[in-house]
Design a protein around this motif. Structure first.
Motif, PDB file in Angstrom:
ATOM      1  N   ALA A  77      96.521   8.384   1.113  1.00 60.53           N
ATOM      2  CA  ALA A  77      96.346   8.819   2.496  1.00 60.53           C
ATOM      3  C   ALA A  77      96.601   7.671   3.458  1.00 60.53           C
ATOM      4  O   ALA A  77      97.195   7.856   4.528  1.00 60.53           O
ATOM      5  N   ALA A  78      96.149   6.457   3.079  1.00 60.37           N
ATOM      6  CA  ALA A  78      96.401   5.284   3.922  1.00 60.37           C
ATOM      7  C   ALA A  78      97.894   4.998   4.003  1.00 60.37           C
ATOM      8  O   ALA A  78      98.434   4.734   5.086  1.00 60.37           O
ATOM      9  N   GLU A  79      98.574   5.081   2.868  1.00 57.10           N
ATOM     10  CA  GLU A  79     100.022   4.829   2.852  1.00 57.10           C
ATOM     11  C   GLU A  79     100.786   5.840   3.695  1.00 57.10           C
ATOM     12  O   GLU A  79     101.821   5.508   4.288  1.00 57.10           O
ATOM     13  N   VAL A 128      87.195  11.649   1.895  1.00 62.12           N
ATOM     14  CA  VAL A 128      87.533  10.401   2.593  1.00 62.12           C
ATOM     15  C   VAL A 128      89.002  10.418   2.993  1.00 62.12           C
ATOM     16  O   VAL A 128      89.365  10.033   4.109  1.00 62.12           O
ATOM     17  N   ALA A 129      89.860  10.881   2.094  1.00 59.69           N
ATOM     18  CA  ALA A 129      91.286  10.959   2.406  1.00 59.69           C
ATOM     19  C   ALA A 129      91.555  11.946   3.530  1.00 59.69           C
ATOM     20  O   ALA A 129      92.441  11.725   4.368  1.00 59.69           O
ATOM     21  N   ASP A 130      90.774  13.035   3.579  1.00 55.31           N
ATOM     22  CA  ASP A 130      90.946  14.028   4.649  1.00 55.31           C
ATOM     23  C   ASP A 130      90.669  13.424   6.028  1.00 55.31           C
ATOM     24  O   ASP A 130      91.263  13.845   7.024  1.00 55.31           O
ATOM     25  N   ASP A 147      86.902   7.076  -6.292  1.00 54.96           N
ATOM     26  CA  ASP A 147      88.264   6.910  -6.798  1.00 54.96           C
ATOM     27  C   ASP A 147      89.164   6.498  -5.634  1.00 54.96           C
ATOM     28  O   ASP A 147      89.380   7.275  -4.705  1.00 54.96           O
ATOM     29  N   PRO A 148      89.735   5.289  -5.659  1.00 50.98           N
ATOM     30  CA  PRO A 148      90.502   4.822  -4.500  1.00 50.98           C
ATOM     31  C   PRO A 148      91.896   5.426  -4.390  1.00 50.98           C
ATOM     32  O   PRO A 148      92.506   5.363  -3.318  1.00 50.98           O
ATOM     33  N   GLU A 149      92.408   6.028  -5.460  1.00 52.89           N
ATOM     34  CA  GLU A 149      93.802   6.466  -5.450  1.00 52.89           C
ATOM     35  C   GLU A 149      94.127   7.467  -4.340  1.00 52.89           C
ATOM     36  O   GLU A 149      95.110   7.272  -3.612  1.00 52.89           O
ATOM     37  N   PRO A 150      93.340   8.556  -4.152  1.00 47.87           N
ATOM     38  CA  PRO A 150      93.678   9.481  -3.063  1.00 47.87           C
ATOM     39  C   PRO A 150      93.589   8.824  -1.688  1.00 47.87           C
ATOM     40  O   PRO A 150      94.368   9.157  -0.784  1.00 47.87           O
TER      41      PRO A 150
END
Length: 355
Positions: free
Chosen positions: A316-318, A281-283, A309-312
């Motif tokens: 990525a959003a930040e 998802v982060a990718d 897991d929302p952390e990665p």
């Protein structure tokens, strides 16, 4: 309250879900909707018409028009007609056509080959109409008659009583090419060029880079105007490499997306597709930065169950300057599809918020 001017980018079912969600905002928000649609489709009915008649592939444009069709019984019937797909009937044998069970949702053979009738939307020994959606033929006819795809879409929108506007990202069709690692299982990790939206969409390898042909197609001028006047730009959900990212590869569109004062929202997918297997998802968010390094995003909207897991994803959003918002936006039956009502409910407080 003044209307919120929203521009949604994409193609196929992902864009349709976004447009229906925006319509669900109507009871609480006054939203002016513009859809900017990819024009790279080369599969199914759209691919056949593009190859045989030239001009823009109509399938994704048709899907967006149907998603925005008015609620009057006559316009809903017209939307059903646009989705009606001719059956594969042996030549010379009378038969009946088929209609998608839900004209707002039905399967979409235009995008990645024909879902029911083979890769070209027809079967050997059948008549030339087999596999074509009526709306595709209507749009091709209007484009030939009026000589301009935007005028054709405006006329089709009037026929369907659309509550928004549908525009192509370019007045010329584009090709989509990707450099794919492992595209041929027999060649191991070798990187090869995969050509055509359909082939990129169904590749089993990992997409390493994406490009359009021609490399710098002229953007639709009306799309540029809509972007510059918008309050919000929405990217996704949808096929990342074949529906979302192509907009960022049109130089004039990219310039407008970066320079507009509009805020930017990314809606993440609920599951990986063939073209994004192996991509986290982060990718997906990192890919936006890869193809448009200047892009800044305000919000990333995702389903908590799909994210895990929302952390990665938060990191990525930040990296794009965005805040992650988690909301239950999937249908309740467990399939990886967005629920337009739930997605619309999640969008209302986002679009309502002042800077």
């Amino acid at each position: 309250m003044t209307a919120r001017r929203v521009v949604a980018f994409g193609g196929g079912h992902g864009l349709s879900a976004s447009l229906r969600a925006l319509r669900h905002c109507a009871p609480e928000l006054d939203v002016e909707i513009t859809a900017v649609v990819t024009v790279g489709d080369d599969g199914g009915s759209s691919g056949r018409l593009r190859a045989e008649r030239g001009g823009l592939p109509p399938g994704d444009l048709r899907q967006a028009l149907v998603a925005l069709a008015g609620d009057h019984p006559a316009t809903r019937r017209s939307a059903g007609l646009f989705q009606h797909r001719f059956a594969a009937v042996p030549v010379g044998v009378p038969g009946s056509g088929t209609t998608d069970p839900d004209p707002a949702v039905g399967d979409d053979p235009d995008r990645h080959g024909a879902a029911r009738r083979g890769t070209d939307g027809a079967s050997a020994g059948t008549d030339g109409l087999a596999g074509h959606a009526v709306g595709n033929l209507v749009l091709c006819g209007l484009m030939e008659l009026l000589g301009d795809p935007v005028a054709a879409l405006e006329h089709a929108g009037a026929m369907l009583g659309t509550v928004g506007r549908v525009l192509p990202m370019s007045r010329q069709p584009v090709g989509i090419e990707a450099r794919v690692r492992g595209a041929d299982p027999a060649a191991g990790d070798e990187v090869r060029t995969v050509r055509g939206q359909h082939q990129v969409a169904v590749t089993t390898g990992r997409v390493e880079s994406l490009r359009l042909t021609p490399a710098a197609p002229a953007a639709c001028a009306e799309a540029i105007e809509a972007i510059m006047a918008a309050d919000w730009l929405i990217f996704g959900p949808g096929s990342w490499y074949t529906s979302v990212l192509p907009h960022l590869l049109v130089p004039q569109l990219a310039d407008a997306i970066v320079s507009t004062s509009a805020r930017r929202l990314v809606t993440l997918n609920l599951a990986a597709e063939k073209e994004t297997l192996g991509l986290s998802v982060a990718d997906h968010l990192a890919a936006l930065r890869q193809y448009l390094p200047e892009l800044k995003v305000d919000l990333v909207l995702a389903d908590a169950k799909a994210v895990g897991d929302p952390e990665p994803v938060e990191r990525a959003a930040e990296s794009l300057g965005a805040r992650l918002v988690l909301a239950p936006v999937a249908v309740s039956d467990g399939t990886p599809r967005h629920d337009p009502a739930a997605l619309g409910a999640a969008l209302v407080p986002v679009l309502r918020a002042d800077r």
